[in-house]
Structure formats: structure tokens, C-alpha cells
Design an enzyme around this catalytic site. Structure first.
Site, mmCIF file in Angstrom:
data_model
loop_
_atom_site.group_PDB
_atom_site.id
_atom_site.type_symbol
_atom_site.label_atom_id
_atom_site.label_comp_id
_atom_site.label_asym_id
_atom_site.label_seq_id
_atom_site.Cartn_x
_atom_site.Cartn_y
_atom_site.Cartn_z
ATOM 1 N N ASP A 1 0.866 -1.175 0.000
ATOM 2 C CA ASP A 1 0.000 0.000 0.000
ATOM 3 C C ASP A 1 0.906 1.229 0.000
ATOM 4 O O ASP A 1 1.726 1.399 0.905
ATOM 5 C CB ASP A 1 -0.861 -0.025 1.279
ATOM 6 C CG ASP A 1 -2.284 0.404 1.028
ATOM 7 O OD1 ASP A 1 -2.469 1.450 0.384
ATOM 8 O OD2 ASP A 1 -3.205 -0.297 1.496
ATOM 9 N N ASP B 1 -3.023 4.570 -2.388
ATOM 10 C CA ASP B 1 -4.090 5.111 -1.556
ATOM 11 C C ASP B 1 -4.498 6.515 -1.984
ATOM 12 O O ASP B 1 -3.647 7.380 -2.210
ATOM 13 C CB ASP B 1 -3.573 5.170 -0.107
ATOM 14 C CG ASP B 1 -4.658 5.470 0.896
ATOM 15 O OD1 ASP B 1 -5.504 4.593 1.117
ATOM 16 O OD2 ASP B 1 -4.665 6.585 1.454
ATOM 17 N N GLU C 1 -6.365 3.852 -5.987
ATOM 18 C CA GLU C 1 -7.645 4.033 -5.301
ATOM 19 C C GLU C 1 -8.124 5.438 -5.643
ATOM 20 O O GLU C 1 -7.458 6.424 -5.319
ATOM 21 C CB GLU C 1 -7.466 3.882 -3.784
ATOM 22 C CG GLU C 1 -8.813 3.849 -3.068
ATOM 23 C CD GLU C 1 -8.783 4.384 -1.649
ATOM 24 O OE1 GLU C 1 -9.637 3.983 -0.852
ATOM 25 O OE2 GLU C 1 -7.911 5.224 -1.330
ATOM 26 N N ASP D 1 -12.350 -0.766 4.259
ATOM 27 C CA ASP D 1 -13.088 0.469 4.563
ATOM 28 C C ASP D 1 -14.598 0.274 4.497
ATOM 29 O O ASP D 1 -15.355 1.221 4.694
ATOM 30 C CB ASP D 1 -12.744 1.565 3.528
ATOM 31 C CG ASP D 1 -11.335 2.092 3.666
ATOM 32 O OD1 ASP D 1 -10.788 2.043 4.787
ATOM 33 O OD2 ASP D 1 -10.784 2.555 2.645
#
Ligand code: TEU
Ligand code: CA
Length: 555
Positions: free
Chosen positions: A97, A199, A256, A327
Site C-alpha cells: 500500500d 491510496d 484508489e 473500509d
């Protein structure tokens, strides 16, 4: 897209909740190593690890204090290298990530930056002067509540944080920031890491001039993404990143991209643009938003989910196919039925999402049908977002019970409870009390049980992924929605010049009659049914059982 990327099946491991190897209650790298075969046997070939870097964990690691150090609670750099080589030996790839829209306020760049306006890092973040009366530069709110601006007396300025105030946003307009980020990426890629999940990447380019956002529904602050989602230089920066870093390695890049339309998303992923391989879109996550946004007491309509997913299938040449992640609430609780038809609906949801065109993403626990947590007191929740929202809802006059119900439906903690490995205490996740409570249903729902049962959700995931892997049409074939006016059934086809499959999924807890698409009438072969036993050939009508999902081939 090259072959391995097309065949990639990604398993998202939320590391702190996956497997604790040393009894401190926190999942770790060694725990992951123990479970590599489990992931491989499922049929995944890429593992995306949520952030494992040094962090004060204000936002569970999405606040990074050192991008090149492993957080000791997860293990050491040697452990990580071992994970990488063990995974590679087994033909599994590892994706990290990359959280570079913001850092932690404990990162050395920020610690320096906040001191004064003259040091090397002073321009690494987004600093703005106060308004004349000393208040924040604009009305922008943070994603987690409160203002998106925090004042620092040393500079007599505010810094921007789209998320928590401990997550200051980096200034991507500064070329030195970009360069430092590229170096961090190369540090990991040179070690052998196989790619990144990036991210909040749609927020990295900020407007040159911040403006007040329109206020909705007597809210105190403007939407956090106002002006920052798909900002002015986003594609310039991603093309530069591709040129400087990604293009030099055979790696996968998954962005993302919250608050990005399908039209905007094309700019990130169409191959000739040389940016990313795919993005996570959010439109279908908004199908059950209401007056209070995500945390409203609203249930989705299948037709909205179908329309949204189909429009993305039609707009992009390649999608990231997901229904849940760290999430989001648990998919079986949100889109299926976590009661009487838990098993049936979990299997159907897997078919409907994983066989669309694009890369399948499986979030840990989905493969055994893990469900939402239903807490009784707000103090039991860990996530900062849930607490902020709860206070907001209460301030709007919503009763304790109603506010708790709204939070329970959507809290990110639903996804973050420890993985349920077996029926022993703590669900086999840890020998001690875990950092977060295990869902009390672990005796009913766990990996051990699923591995034993040939009819389990886990084994059904295996079948779906095998089917995808063995049928070129499921990799390359065109996606077409069959009909958009059926309220119970979501059906689509995948086809190449000569081959055609139909994926037919019921979203209702009763039996429904379904008329087959004309070109399948009297000429179809059943490839897969979530009920396992449906061997009969359908002529023109199919009777789907509660939440049944099937795949048929045109003969
Ligand atoms: O999430 C980005 C994001 O846009 C959030 O709005 C997310 O959808 C939100 O948590 C939903 O309520 C990423 C990460 O996935 C998330 O875990 C982090 O908290 C966030 O970025 C900040 O890094
Ligand atoms: Ca541990």
C-alpha cells in the site's frame, strides 16, 4: 496489459487482523507467511498488504511515519524479505500500500516542515495563511470530521489534511516531494515487491487556489474532496511516475480513486496513457448512501448496484472488481443476507462480482462469508471515523439507538475484526486478547469448518477462480448486461467472437422464474451453480433458488 496481470487475482490482507504469530494480539508478517498456502489454495496469486510501515496508527497505518521501515508490531525487515521470497517461491506476488497523498504528522518531513518557512521541508506540505480574522483559509472539512485545516503557531499558517489532522497532505507540486516518493517506490521495487495499491491517489494534485465549498444540508464544513479530487496536474504527475518508476519494472499499479467518475477514470487506466493498470472506483459503494451520506439508514436497491457496475464495465477496458475492503462493511451483510441465506448469498455475490471483466479482489474473510459486527456501545469501536460520525449524528438530534444502528451498518470496524481461523478461543487468530474483538460468531463461521465442508463458501470461491482461469472468455470477453429491468436478477454475458457465457444471479430470498436470454434457449450447458447440484439443462426458463447464482455456456 500483459498476461500475468490479466490473470491476477488479488487477496487483500488486513495485516493486523489476519494472523498473529507471537501472541501479542496483533496480526503480523510471520502470521502471513504461515498462511501463504491458504491464500494460494484459494486461487489468488497476488496479495495486497495494507500498510505495514512505521506509524503511530492513528488511522491504522494509513498515517506513515517512515516509508522505508517496517512497524515492529508486524515484524522486521528480514521478516518482510522472507515473506517476499516465500511468496515468490509459491508463485504469489506481493503488492504494498503506497500512501502518499499524505504522511503521518510524525514523519520527519512534517516535523521539519512545521518548524518554520525556511527549511528544506517547509514546502513539502500544503500551507496557507489564515483569513484576516485568523480563521481557517476555507470551509473545507476533513473526511473524518472537523475542519481540513489545522493551525500551527510556529508558522502562523494552517496545513491541509483531507483526512485526520495527524495526516497532513503532501505538496505534489513540489518536484522534490515527487522525487522522494519515486525513490521510496524504487526502494521497494528493487527489493522485489510486485506493485502498489495507491491510496487516495485521485487527491494528490491540489488546486492552486483553495475556495469555499458549497455547504449541503446545514453542514458546518464543505466536502473534503472539493477541488482536490482529480486536481489540475493529476495526470501529469502519474505519467511522470510511470515514466520515472513504473515503466522500469514489471509491476502492477492499482489506484484508489474516490470521487472519480467513469469518464475521469478512463484517463488513469487506458493503456495508451501510461499511468496505472486499474483503479478502484467508488460509485457502486454509494448505492446505499442517504441523507447522512454513507452512515444513513438506507438499504441498497439491486438495480442501482447493477446499473453502476455495468456502466463502469462499459466505460473502462479494465476494472478492479470488488464489493468489499477494509473500509467497507462485510459484503454478505450489506448486499446479501447474513442470516438464513448467508452461505447462498455469499456465493452468489462472489459470482456476480468476480466474473465481470477485470481483476477480482477478495478481501480477507469474504471467502468464508464473514459478517458485520453488531456492537452495543459506541466505545467498543476502534475506528476514528465511526466515533466522529457518531458524535455528528448525535449532534443532529438522532437518538443513541438510531445513531448506533447507523454506525453499526457501515463502520469500517466490520471489516477489521480478526480473521476467524477455527472454533478455538479468539477464533484461532491469536493466543491472547486481540487488538480488536473477534466477531462472536467465530464458532459458526471459520476457515477450519469451510475447509472441511466440500460445499463451503471457500470451496466455491476456488471453483469460481478456477473457472475464470480456465476460460479465456472470462479474461478477455466483452461484458454485456442482459436486462436492466429485472428487479430480482442481475444477469450479464461475457463473450468473444465464438464463445459466450451468461452469469445469472438472484438477489432475492425466494424462488424466481428467469427467462433465458434468447441465444441460450435450448442450447446451454451449466458450468457452475452456487447450489452445486443444479445439473438439469434449462430450456428457456430457469427457476433460481434463493440467492442462486449460475454460469451457463452457450452451446
Ligand atoms: O481511503 C480513501 C477514502 O477515500 C476514504 O474516504 C474511505 O473511503 C473512507 O475510509 C470511507 O469511509 C483510503 C484508505 O483505504 C483508508 O483506510 C484510509 O483511512 C484513507 O485512505 C486515508 O489514508
Ligand atoms: Ca503479533
Amino acid at each position: 496489459m500483459n498476461d500475468w496481470k490479466k490473470k491476477a487475482v488479488v487477496y487483500e490482507a488486513y495485516v493486523q487482523s489476519f494472523k498473529d504469530s507471537n501472541g501479542d494480539g496483533i496480526g503480523d508478517i510471520q502470521g502471513l507467511i504461515e498462511k501463504l498456502d491458504y491464500i494460494k489454495n484459494l486461487g489468488a496469486n497476488v496479495i495486497w498488504l495494507t500498510p505495514i510501515f512505521k506509524s503511530p496508527l492513528v488511522d491504522n497505518g494509513y498515517d506513515i511515519a517512515d516509508y522505508q521501515a517496517i512497524n515492529p508490531i508486524y515484524g522486521t525487515m528480514d521478516d518482510f524479505k522472507k515473506l517476499l521470497s516465500k511468496a515468490h517461491e509459491k508463485g504469489l506476488r506481493i503488492v504494498l500500500d503506497l500512501v502518499v497523498n499524505h504522511t503521518s504528522d510524525q514523519h520527519k518531513w512534517f516535523k521539519e516542515s512545521q518548524k518554520n518557512k525556511e527549511n528544506k521541508y517547509s514546502d513539502y506540505y500544503i500551507w496557507r495563511d489564515p483569513k484576516e480574522d485568523g480563521s481557517a483559509p476555507t470551509n473545507l472539512g476533513s473526511a473524518f470530521g472537523g475542519s481540513a485545516w489545522t493551525y500551527v503557531p510556529e508558522r502562523n499558517q494552517y496545513y491541509l489534511h483531507l483526512f485526520a489532522k495527524q495526516q497532513p497532505d503532501l505538496n505534489w507540486d513540489n518536484p522534490e516531494v515527487r522525487n522522494d516518493i519515486y525513490k521510496i517506490m524504487m526502494f521497494w521495487l528493487d527489493m522485489g515487491v510486485d506493485g502498489f495499491r495507491m491510496d487516495s491517489i485521485s487527491f494528490i494534485s491540489k488546486p492552486s487556489k483553495f475556495e469555499d465549498a458549497p455547504l449541503e444540508d446545514n453542514k458546518e464544513y464543505g466536502a473534503y474532496y472539493y477541488g482536490s479530487a482529480n486536481g489540475p496536474h493529476i495526470h501529469q504527475y502519474l505519467q511522470e511516475m510511470n515514466r520515472e518508476v513504473l515503466s522500469k519494472y514489471d509491476v502492477i499499479a492499482i489506484g484508489e480513486t474516490p470521487h472519480t467518475s467513469a469518464k475521469e477514470a478512463r484517463l488513469f487506466v487506458e493503456p495508451e496513457r501510461h499511468e496505472l493498470d486499474m483503479v478502484f472506483q467508488f460509485e457502486h459503494m454509494h448505492v446505499d448512501y442517504g441523507k447522512y451520506g454513507r452512515y444513513s439508514d438506507v438499504t441498497f436497491k439491486m438495480s442501482d448496484l447493477r446499473n453502476s457496475m455495468s456502466s463502469w464495465q462499459n466505460s473502462l477496458s479494465w476494472n478492479s472488481n470488488y464489493l468489499g475492503n477494509h473500509d467497507q462493511p462485510r459484503i454478505v451483510s450489506r448486499f446479501g443476507n447474513d442470516n438464513k441465506y448467508r452461505k447462498e448469498s455469499a456465493k452468489m455475490l462472489a459470482i456476480v462480482s468476480l466474473l465481470q471483466k477485470g481483476t477480482p479482489f477478495i478481501f480477507q474473510g469474504e471467502e468464508i462469508g464473514m459478517t458485520n459486527l453488531h456492537i452495543k456501545k459506541i466505545d467498543e469501536l476502534k475506528d476514528l471515523e465511526a466515533h466522529n460520525i457518531y458524535n455528528f449524528l448525535r449532534s443532529k438530534g438522532i437518538s443513541e439507538d438510531d445513531a448506533l444502528n447507523m454506525v453499526n451498518r457501515k463502520t469500517r470496524d466490520n471489516a477489521r475484526t480478526p480473521m476467524q481461523w477455527d472454533e478455538s478461543e479468539q477464533g484461532g487468530f491469536s493466543s491472547e486478547t486481540p487488538w480488536m474483538e473477534v466477531n462472536p460468531n467465530y464458532k459458526e463461521i471459520n476457515v477450519k469448518k469451510d475447509l472441511k465442508d466440500p460445499d463451503s463458501i471457500y470451496h466455491f470461491y476456488q471453483k469460481i477462480l478456477k473457472l475464470r482461469n480456465n476460460n479465456q472468455v472470462l479474461l478477455d470477453g466483452k461484458y454485456e448486461l442482459v436486462s436492466s429491468d429485472d428487479s430480482a436478477v442481475f444477469a450479464y454475458t461475457r463473450s468473444t467472437g465464438k464463445e459466450k457465457l451468461a452469469v445469472i444471479c438472484s438477489f432475492v430470498p425466494y424462488k424466481v422464474k428467469y427467462n433465458l436470454p434468447t441465444d441460450f434457449v435450448n442450447r446451454n450447458e451449466l458450468l457452475l451453480s452456487s447450489y452445486g447440484d443444479n445439473k438439469a439443462k434449462a430450456s428457456n426458463v430457469m427457476y433460481l433458488r434463493p440467492y442462486e447464482g449460475v454460469v451457463i455456456r452457450r452451446e
